[in-house]
Design a protein around this motif. Structure first.
Motif, PDB file in Angstrom:
ATOM      1  N   TRP A  71      37.091  40.190  -0.401  1.00 12.94           N
ATOM      2  CA  TRP A  71      37.010  40.706   0.904  1.00 12.94           C
ATOM      3  C   TRP A  71      36.674  42.457   0.495  1.00 12.94           C
ATOM      4  CZ3 TRP A  71      42.830  39.722   2.244  1.00 12.94           C
ATOM      5  CH2 TRP A  71      43.101  38.625   2.436  1.00 12.94           C
ATOM      6  N   ARG A  72      37.018  42.863  -0.655  1.00 13.77           N
ATOM      7  CA  ARG A  72      36.657  44.304  -1.031  1.00 13.77           C
ATOM      8  C   ARG A  72      35.351  44.190  -1.541  1.00 13.77           C
ATOM      9  NH1 ARG A  72      41.812  43.719  -3.357  1.00 13.77           N
ATOM     10  NH2 ARG A  72      41.096  43.405  -5.366  1.00 13.77           N
ATOM     11  N   PHE A  73      34.709  43.165  -2.001  1.00 15.58           N
ATOM     12  CA  PHE A  73      33.351  43.124  -2.244  1.00 15.58           C
ATOM     13  C   PHE A  73      32.443  43.097  -1.072  1.00 15.58           C
ATOM     14  CE2 PHE A  73      29.640  40.181  -2.907  1.00 15.58           C
ATOM     15  CZ  PHE A  73      29.173  40.825  -3.904  1.00 15.58           C
ATOM     16  N   TYR A  74      32.755  42.480  -0.128  1.00 13.68           N
ATOM     17  CA  TYR A  74      31.958  42.538   1.018  1.00 13.68           C
ATOM     18  C   TYR A  74      31.941  43.602   1.726  1.00 13.68           C
ATOM     19  CZ  TYR A  74      30.358  37.538   0.138  1.00 13.68           C
ATOM     20  OH  TYR A  74      30.066  36.357  -0.158  1.00 13.68           O
ATOM     21  N   GLU A  75      33.249  44.264   1.782  1.00 12.22           N
ATOM     22  CA  GLU A  75      33.420  45.717   2.539  1.00 12.22           C
ATOM     23  C   GLU A  75      32.641  46.713   1.797  1.00 12.22           C
ATOM     24  OE1 GLU A  75      37.614  45.760   2.684  1.00 12.22           O
ATOM     25  OE2 GLU A  75      37.751  43.893   4.222  1.00 12.22           O
ATOM     26  N   ALA A  76      32.714  46.533   0.541  1.00  8.74           N
ATOM     27  CA  ALA A  76      32.007  47.555  -0.252  1.00  8.74           C
ATOM     28  C   ALA A  76      30.417  47.216   0.060  1.00  8.74           C
ATOM     29  CB  ALA A  76      32.140  47.416  -1.564  1.00  8.74           C
ATOM     30  N   GLY A  77      29.980  46.219   0.313  1.00 10.74           N
ATOM     31  CA  GLY A  77      28.456  45.876   0.941  1.00 10.74           C
ATOM     32  C   GLY A  77      28.103  46.351   2.105  1.00 10.74           C
ATOM     33  N   GLY A  78      29.239  46.839   2.828  1.00 10.59           N
ATOM     34  CA  GLY A  78      28.841  47.373   4.162  1.00 10.59           C
ATOM     35  C   GLY A  78      29.052  46.381   5.167  1.00 10.59           C
ATOM     36  N   PHE A  79      29.944  45.232   4.792  1.00  9.86           N
ATOM     37  CA  PHE A  79      30.194  44.197   5.928  1.00  9.86           C
ATOM     38  C   PHE A  79      31.527  44.839   6.548  1.00  9.86           C
ATOM     39  CE2 PHE A  79      27.092  42.021   3.437  1.00  9.86           C
ATOM     40  CZ  PHE A  79      26.496  41.015   4.421  1.00  9.86           C
ATOM     41  N   ARG A  80      31.692  44.467   7.886  1.00  7.27           N
ATOM     42  CA  ARG A  80      32.910  44.541   8.604  1.00  7.27           C
ATOM     43  C   ARG A  80      33.582  43.559   9.132  1.00  7.27           C
ATOM     44  NH1 ARG A  80      31.923  50.178  11.838  1.00  7.27           N
ATOM     45  NH2 ARG A  80      33.596  49.209  12.927  1.00  7.27           N
ATOM     46  N   ARG A  81      34.911  43.382   9.200  1.00  2.63           N
ATOM     47  CA  ARG A  81      35.323  42.168   9.747  1.00  2.63           C
ATOM     48  C   ARG A  81      34.971  42.080  11.064  1.00  2.63           C
ATOM     49  NH1 ARG A  81      41.530  41.130   8.555  1.00  2.63           N
ATOM     50  NH2 ARG A  81      41.052  39.169   9.703  1.00  2.63           N
ATOM     51  N   CYS A  82      34.930  40.969  11.615  1.00  6.56           N
ATOM     52  CA  CYS A  82      34.578  40.609  12.934  1.00  6.56           C
ATOM     53  C   CYS A  82      35.366  39.259  13.444  1.00  6.56           C
ATOM     54  CB  CYS A  82      33.166  40.425  13.152  1.00  6.56           C
ATOM     55  SG  CYS A  82      32.495  38.878  12.291  1.00  6.56           S
ATOM     56  N   GLY A  83      35.316  39.149  14.600  1.00  5.87           N
ATOM     57  CA  GLY A  83      35.930  37.712  15.245  1.00  5.87           C
ATOM     58  C   GLY A  83      35.144  36.550  14.755  1.00  5.87           C
ATOM     59  N   VAL A  84      35.773  35.297  14.975  1.00  5.76           N
ATOM     60  CA  VAL A  84      35.115  34.139  14.603  1.00  5.76           C
ATOM     61  C   VAL A  84      33.734  33.924  14.989  1.00  5.76           C
ATOM     62  CG1 VAL A  84      35.205  31.589  15.026  1.00  5.76           C
ATOM     63  CG2 VAL A  84      37.241  32.955  15.294  1.00  5.76           C
ATOM     64  N   ILE A  85      33.051  33.514  13.839  1.00  4.31           N
ATOM     65  CA  ILE A  85      31.226  33.304  13.887  1.00  4.31           C
ATOM     66  C   ILE A  85      31.081  31.999  14.118  1.00  4.31           C
ATOM     67  CG2 ILE A  85      31.047  35.343  12.751  1.00  4.31           C
ATOM     68  CD1 ILE A  85      30.605  33.652  10.082  1.00  4.31           C
ATOM     69  N   LEU A  86      29.797  31.774  14.492  1.00  2.55           N
ATOM     70  CA  LEU A  86      29.127  30.430  14.542  1.00  2.55           C
ATOM     71  C   LEU A  86      30.148  29.304  15.024  1.00  2.55           C
ATOM     72  CD1 LEU A  86      27.319  30.759  11.171  1.00  2.55           C
ATOM     73  CD2 LEU A  86      26.395  31.189  13.255  1.00  2.55           C
ATOM     74  N   ASP A  87      30.083  28.351  14.230  1.00  2.00           N
ATOM     75  CA  ASP A  87      31.231  27.077  14.822  1.00  2.00           C
ATOM     76  C   ASP A  87      32.320  26.922  13.958  1.00  2.00           C
ATOM     77  OD1 ASP A  87      29.642  26.030  12.635  1.00  2.00           O
ATOM     78  OD2 ASP A  87      29.045  24.054  13.797  1.00  2.00           O
ATOM     79  N   TYR A  88      32.810  28.022  13.191  1.00  2.00           N
ATOM     80  CA  TYR A  88      34.144  27.985  12.559  1.00  2.00           C
ATOM     81  C   TYR A  88      35.308  27.802  13.301  1.00  2.00           C
ATOM     82  CZ  TYR A  88      31.024  28.925   8.383  1.00  2.00           C
ATOM     83  OH  TYR A  88      30.129  28.869   7.481  1.00  2.00           O
ATOM     84  N   PRO A  89      36.221  27.141  12.985  1.00  2.00           N
ATOM     85  CA  PRO A  89      37.708  27.281  13.703  1.00  2.00           C
ATOM     86  C   PRO A  89      38.272  28.512  13.569  1.00  2.00           C
ATOM     87  CG  PRO A  89      38.012  26.074  11.674  1.00  2.00           C
ATOM     88  CD  PRO A  89      36.313  26.423  11.632  1.00  2.00           C
ATOM     89  N   ASP A  90      38.950  29.026  14.362  1.00  2.00           N
ATOM     90  CA  ASP A  90      39.637  30.228  14.275  1.00  2.00           C
ATOM     91  C   ASP A  90      41.011  29.740  13.461  1.00  2.00           C
ATOM     92  OD1 ASP A  90      40.786  32.620  14.654  1.00  2.00           O
ATOM     93  OD2 ASP A  90      41.010  32.470  16.896  1.00  2.00           O
TER      94      ASP A  90
END
Length: 161
Positions: free
Chosen positions: A124-143
């Motif tokens: 999580w820290r890696f992606y957040e440091a890369g400018g990614f932000r948490r969001c809701g469910v994407i594509l066809d992944y289950p919640d």
């Protein structure tokens, strides 16, 4: 450390070995029904661009992939660096290569799914440091609490520059 990153086929023995390593690492962290792994054969599909990081001697050090979903959305997949090179910037370089490819192809939104349990906190820290932000469910992944979703809006970044 001199490394190179290039688009390569995942259908090579050393890349297949990294896929096996990644799957082995992930297997105990989430129930099987909440693991969304791609095989090397799936990674070789026309909708996926695979980047491989190699040492100066040619050893495979890490991988990352961009899977396209329509014209404007791409997904970061199969990000992995071998434990010996973690913390050296190889992962950041792979993520930058994936993002650069997304920009070149006109992708406006880059998304990803990763594990949602405490062992994934460094991810999580890696992606957040890369400018990614948490969001809701994407594509066809289950919640589910076993997944955490991130996005990076590339079109907004370009408009702001």
């Amino acid at each position: 450390m001199g490394i190179s990153i290039a688009v390569e086929t995942p259908l090579q023995d050393d890349v297949r070995a990294m896929v096996v390593e990644l799957n082995g690492h992930l297997r105990p962290l989430s129930p099987p029904e909440f693991q969304f792994q791609m095989t090397a054969e799936q990674m070789a599909g026309a909708d996926t661009t695979v980047f491989i990081a190699r040492s100066g001697a040619g050893a495979a050090l890490g991988m990352g992939a961009l899977k396209t979903h329509g014209e404007k959305q791409g997904e970061v997949k199969r990000m992995w660096t071998r434990p010996a090179v973690r913390g050296t910037g190889v992962g950041r370089q792979l993520l930058a290569a994936v993002e650069a490819q997304a920009r070149r192809t006109g992708i406006a939104r880059l998304v990803l799914e990763t594990g949602g349990t405490p062992p994934f906190a460094p991810v999580w820290r890696f992606y957040e440091a890369g400018g990614f932000r948490r969001c809701g469910v994407i594509l066809d992944y289950p919640d589910t609490d076993y997944s955490r979703f991130y996005e990076k809006l590339l079109a907004q970044e370009e408009a702001a520059s």
